[in-house]
Scaffold this motif. Sequence first.
Motif, PDB file in Angstrom:
ATOM      1  N   PRO A 204       0.803  -0.997   0.017  1.00 36.61           N
ATOM      2  CA  PRO A 204       0.049  -0.084   0.035  1.00 36.61           C
ATOM      3  C   PRO A 204       0.850   1.343  -0.042  1.00 36.61           C
ATOM      4  O   PRO A 204       1.885   1.277   0.545  1.00 36.61           O
TER       5      PRO A 204
ATOM      6  N   GLY B 100       1.070   5.314   0.814  1.00 36.70           N
ATOM      7  CA  GLY B 100       0.478   6.265   1.683  1.00 36.70           C
ATOM      8  C   GLY B 100       0.430   7.663   1.059  1.00 36.70           C
ATOM      9  O   GLY B 100       0.992   7.815  -0.079  1.00 36.70           O
TER      10      GLY B 100
ATOM     11  N   SER C 270      -5.961  10.164  -1.828  1.00 35.34           N
ATOM     12  CA  SER C 270      -6.284   9.126  -1.394  1.00 35.34           C
ATOM     13  C   SER C 270      -7.062   8.221  -2.415  1.00 35.34           C
ATOM     14  O   SER C 270      -7.649   8.912  -3.546  1.00 35.34           O
TER      15      SER C 270
ATOM     16  N   ASN D 221      -3.893   3.101  -5.155  1.00 37.79           N
ATOM     17  CA  ASN D 221      -2.727   3.516  -4.416  1.00 37.79           C
ATOM     18  C   ASN D 221      -2.209   2.054  -3.846  1.00 37.79           C
ATOM     19  O   ASN D 221      -1.705   2.182  -2.667  1.00 37.79           O
ATOM     20  N   LEU D 222      -1.892   0.906  -4.680  1.00 37.80           N
ATOM     21  CA  LEU D 222      -1.381  -0.070  -4.337  1.00 37.80           C
ATOM     22  C   LEU D 222      -0.436  -0.211  -5.516  1.00 37.80           C
ATOM     23  O   LEU D 222      -0.006   0.081  -6.504  1.00 37.80           O
TER      24      LEU D 222
ATOM     25  N   ASN E  63      -2.298  -4.784   6.465  1.00 35.27           N
ATOM     26  CA  ASN E  63      -2.126  -3.600   5.980  1.00 35.27           C
ATOM     27  C   ASN E  63      -2.868  -3.413   4.770  1.00 35.27           C
ATOM     28  O   ASN E  63      -3.454  -2.061   4.641  1.00 35.27           O
TER      29      ASN E  63
ATOM     30  N   HIS F 266      -5.650  -0.578   4.425  1.00 32.80           N
ATOM     31  CA  HIS F 266      -5.455   0.499   3.455  1.00 32.80           C
ATOM     32  C   HIS F 266      -6.857   0.446   2.462  1.00 32.80           C
ATOM     33  O   HIS F 266      -7.544   1.638   2.255  1.00 32.80           O
TER      34      HIS F 266
END
Length: 654
Positions: free
Chosen positions: A199, A201, A208, A241-242, A277, A281
């Motif tokens: 993930p 940040g 996001s 966002n991976l 995680n 996420h």
Amino acid sequence: RNITWQNQGRKKLQTSRTIPSSLPAQQTEQNMAPKVTTELLAQLRKAMRNSKYVQESIQAYIVPSGDAHQSEYIAPCDCRRAFISGFDGSAGTAIVTEQHAALWTDGRYFLQAAQQMDSNWTLMKIGIKTTPTQEDWLVSVLPEGSKVGVDPLIIAADQWKTISKALKSAGHCLVPVEENLIDAVWTDRPQRPCRPLMPLGLSYTGISWQKKVAALRAKMAERKASWFIVTALDEVAWLFNLRGSDVEYNPVFFAYAIVGMDTIRLFISGDRMTDSNIKLHLQLNSDPPAEEKIQVEPYNCMLATLQTICAGLAPKEKVWISEKASHALINTIPKAHRVLTPYTPICLAKAVKNTTETEGMKRAHVKDAVALCELFNWLEKEVPKGTVTELIASDKAQEFRSQQEDFVDLSFATISGTGPNGAIIHYKPTPETNRMLSVNEIFLLDSGAQYKDGTTDVTRTMHFGTPSAYEKECYTHVLKGHIAVSSAVFPNGTKGHLLDSFARSALWESGLDYLHGTGHGVGAFLNVHEDPCGISYKTFADEPLEAGMIISDEPGYYEDGSFGIRIENVVLVVRAETKYNFKDRGSLTFDPITLVPIQTKIINFALLTQKECEWVNSYHLKCREVVGPELEKQGRLEALQWLIRETEPIAKAH
């Protein structure tokens, strides 16, 4: 895409045989023999007639390069064209008929393909006037009323349309073959990778995934589309966002997504969604608002789910998908319900980097410059000893990069070529072709890395002895082209292909040229080749350049059998201040974010204008001022001395 994307590193998946055939016999003996394909072709032709796979016999079978996501770089299990033909470059299409086997590829790969394929194959050189198109060739060799087969999940819909139309008008037809025939004869085909996810940040992405989905839905509403299908792997990665590592050098993972106005489905296999995680996420354990709730479904269920959605569409409901998606997916959506665009809203949003991504890309390029200053300083000391080979130089580049913070992997296979090997545009050294660097030859290094904060791609051409007058002349023409693009000022709305001749003008004046594009988009810790922008003479539907886009500037010149020259920086599109502002359009220019000295020893100063000399000096001053403090901070003082020496101001010869 233009050039410079390939792959080396963890697994030596591909083996390029790459010393030009024009060299003396003793130098070409070390080439590995081409792949022997006689038996494989016999098995494939048998499968083309086998009722287990085809309802009726097919007279030709098309093997495209890509995977089900139309990726440029693919996992080993998807290297079907390489398996059947032996040619393993990143672009090409193989077609097998009862009597013939032919392969189409572009100028980057003519030498490599000729060396990797056996006598069963005919090389079709795209871009050469006498080369027939795939459709024309099929029409010329097929018996009347033939059926041509292809896996509908692998072929892009636009290609299907073109080929199908041409075949139809000649009395043939293109038919979908659901079971891939290459897979049927590939007994030891590797498994599809399913590696853990990472993930990212907000400190890396700047926005996001929830906001990205909301922005996508706003675009869907504009187009009156109720559903959006995400098929490209880098678009899935960017949207959520991976990052992953299912495809070498590309931080992507095998997945599809279907975004509705209040639903999100992610199709992904394996147990990677059990990672705490990832769950956190993607809010899989919490109870987010309905429109942010992600339904996770198996990767292989995507087509069936799409069929179900399409079966239940209201009369005016629309499904939006890229026209580059596979024929199988697009064909599932009834014509009246399709919204097709060459580039998706995700592709367009991803190309314009936000402030966080831009800052990350700049940081990544400073780290990369530190590694390359170390490398070139080391090479200058070691090459004269006669102990450094192309592979040693390539491994050393990776070693220095891996010492930098947030290093993840290389971004493509390092192109490390000295002398004649440098003339092979997508050369990758192998034990068989590995040549010793020397003080008598030009050395070309095209390399890059994936850092968590950005992706790099840089080419430098070095001479460790005394270059000849001709080498200096060619190098200077290439440099002039590089500077012309880098310092170009152009109106908002300009497409990259309009800048391509800027890069070639100096070469053209001397009757020289190069057979690849001048620039490609670069992802932010994503694929090193990224749509929708680029600089190329090839007519493609590139989008206008916009402030925030990041592309490469990489003209070159290649003298077969002697040397290769390429100078590549990654540049950021920025607003330009101009004296006037015609029709309030505004202007753009480029800001280099690659900060590695350009060797001045190979420049013929007499060929540079005053303005070009000033560009070199100001670029080198920036290298010194930005990279110098970082070298000092990391205690790399010898590399710092090298940087200072290499960035000494130059003066125009009178």
